[in-house]
Scaffold this motif. Structure first.
Motif, PDB file in Angstrom:
ATOM      1  N   LEU A 107       7.384  -7.666   0.259  1.00 39.22           N
ATOM      2  CA  LEU A 107       7.702  -8.597  -0.831  1.00 39.22           C
ATOM      3  C   LEU A 107       6.569  -9.595  -1.034  1.00 39.22           C
ATOM      4  N   PHE A 108       5.945 -10.015   0.047  1.00 44.08           N
ATOM      5  CA  PHE A 108       4.781 -10.898  -0.054  1.00 44.08           C
ATOM      6  C   PHE A 108       3.666 -10.218  -0.853  1.00 44.08           C
ATOM      7  N   GLY A 109       3.432  -8.936  -0.587  1.00 44.13           N
ATOM      8  CA  GLY A 109       2.394  -8.207  -1.319  1.00 44.13           C
ATOM      9  C   GLY A 109       2.696  -8.091  -2.801  1.00 44.13           C
ATOM     10  N   ILE A 110       3.970  -7.871  -3.141  1.00 46.47           N
ATOM     11  CA  ILE A 110       4.368  -7.811  -4.549  1.00 46.47           C
ATOM     12  C   ILE A 110       4.030  -9.129  -5.243  1.00 46.47           C
ATOM     13  N   MET A 111       4.337 -10.239  -4.596  1.00 43.59           N
ATOM     14  CA  MET A 111       4.137 -11.546  -5.224  1.00 43.59           C
ATOM     15  C   MET A 111       2.659 -11.921  -5.331  1.00 43.59           C
TER      16      MET A 111
END
Length: 413
Positions: A107-111
């Protein structure tokens, strides 16, 4: 805010700091995985998976983020990206299991994935075309500066504060940065050229994807990213487990190649101008020098020679890095620059996803030996030089290849 004089420099400085914090937030995991791996008893394959899952998410987001940036504007995407990646940076500090770590880092990578295209779009809005390549090169050097700061500070902070508190602190810094962006970043006073820009549409994205130069750059960048991200991701673990350095010493030594990458990235935009009309030679030459020096580094007999060769290799990597992101400003229309940079970043992030996990598998298969993983990185570096042969020189590319296709589509409508 206007776009003249110091305001333009201030915008570039703020974008620079944003990229720097973004890079620190992702790079700190490479160092933190030493204590995290001990706490959660991670195997080399599991360690590589933690690193790779970020790149998978980041890669998934690149083309959608570029399209959204061209549709909605850079400001909304930047704000959305910064606040949410900072939230997941903080949340990383609350990780309670390997599975939770994988989900949170995804999720961090998506953001984080929205920032490259949005920041490049901001460059195209605030800077005249003749200055965009240089401004983009300066912006991309922020990655190396972020790596430099991470290498200097984070190993000591991990020992003093613990890995959880380090993520809490970085997340808080990101929130502060988001507030600054919200307060100070506004759309520039539009020129007549800007007013005539049409928002990107499905046809223009397809035109960009059909352009040969797009894929030549993507494949070149994909290959060298495998070699670079594979080296960076596993370097702390390699120095601790194979070269028997402590974490602080390993972190301090990585400052040296990071400085080389900073120098190469900052100089790359200037150097690319000198190779105008000979871009193919530029990419092939730098790819070959990078690969040769990486080979010497990975099989160096001692730590001193290892970091000497790796530093020299990092300079040539920096030349390629800045050129990949600067050249689209020269070749492609402003209306699709967000999408173009998104596609470039996609190539890099797929390489970043592949490299750590394949290296982890190879290291496990060879009972802890890094030799197979190192040959994998060398082959990737050589591939970047070979793909560089497919790049067309700027004097062979009709100005506005993509723009012409967009206009043709508009006329048909």
């Amino acid at each position: 805010m206007g776009v003249q004089g110091n305001n333009r420099k201030f915008i570039l400085a703020l974008l620079f700091v944003g990229y720097m914090v973004s890079y620190m937030d992702r790079l700190v995991m490479n160092l933190a995985l030493v204590p995290i791996g001990q706490e959660f008893h991670l195997s080399p394959t599991a360690t590589g998976t933690v690193i790779s899952v970020f790149f998978l998410a980041y890669a998934i987001m690149q083309i959608p983020a570029g399209w959204l940036t061209d549709q909605l504007g850079y400001r909304r995407v930047i704000l959305f990206s910064i606040f949410l990646w900072s939230f997941f940076t903080v949340f990383t500090g609350f990780t309670w299991s390997f599975t939770a770590l994988i989900v949170i880092r995804f999720l961090f990578g998506i953001m984080e994935g929205g920032y490259p295209a949005a920041s490049a779009k901001a460059i195209s809005e605030f800077f005249p075309k003749k200055e965009r390549g240089k401004a983009q090169s300066i912006l991309m050097s922020s990655n190396s500066v972020g790596g430099l700061i991470t290498s200097l500070l984070v190993p000591t902070l991990l020992i003093w504060l613990g890995w959880r508190n380090v993520f809490f602190a970085l997340g808080a810094a990101g929130v502060i940065l988001g507030v600054l962006f919200w307060k100070y970043i506004r759309s520039p006073i539009q020129s007549e050229e800007a007013k005539e820009q049409q928002p990107v549409n499905k046809e223009s994205m397809l035109s960009l994807l059909k352009t040969r130069q797009t894929w030549a750059l993507v494949l070149t960048w994909f290959s060298i990213s495998i070699a670079s991200w594979g080296t960076v991701s596993w370097l702390p673990m390699y120095m601790v487990t194979v070269r028997h350095l402590d974490l602080v010493s390993a972190g301090m030594l990585t400052v040296i190649p990071t400085m080389g990458a900073t120098l190469g990235t900052a100089a790359g935009g200037w150097l690319l101008v000198r190779f105008s009309g000979r871009e193919k030679m530029y990419f092939v030459m730098n790819g070959l020098f990078y690969t040769a020096l990486l080979f010497l580094a990975l099989f160096a007999p001692n730590v001193g020679m290892f970091f000497t060769y790796l530093t020299l290799a990092s300079i040539f990597y920096g030349f390629v890095f800045s050129a990949v992101y600067a050249l689209p400003h020269k070749l492609f229309d402003k209306s699709v620059i967000g999408s173009a940079i998104g596609i470039m970043s996609l190539g890099s992030m797929i390489g970043g996803f592949i490299a750590p996990i394949i290296m982890g598998v190879l290291i496990s298969a060879l009972k802890g030996s890094y030799d197979g993983a190192f040959w994998f990185l060398i082959a990737a570096g050589l591939s970047s030089a070979l793909f560089g042969l497919t790049i067309r020189n700027s004097n062979q590319v009709y100005h506005g290849d993509v723009a012409d296709q967009i206009q043709t589509n508009a006329k048909v409508k």
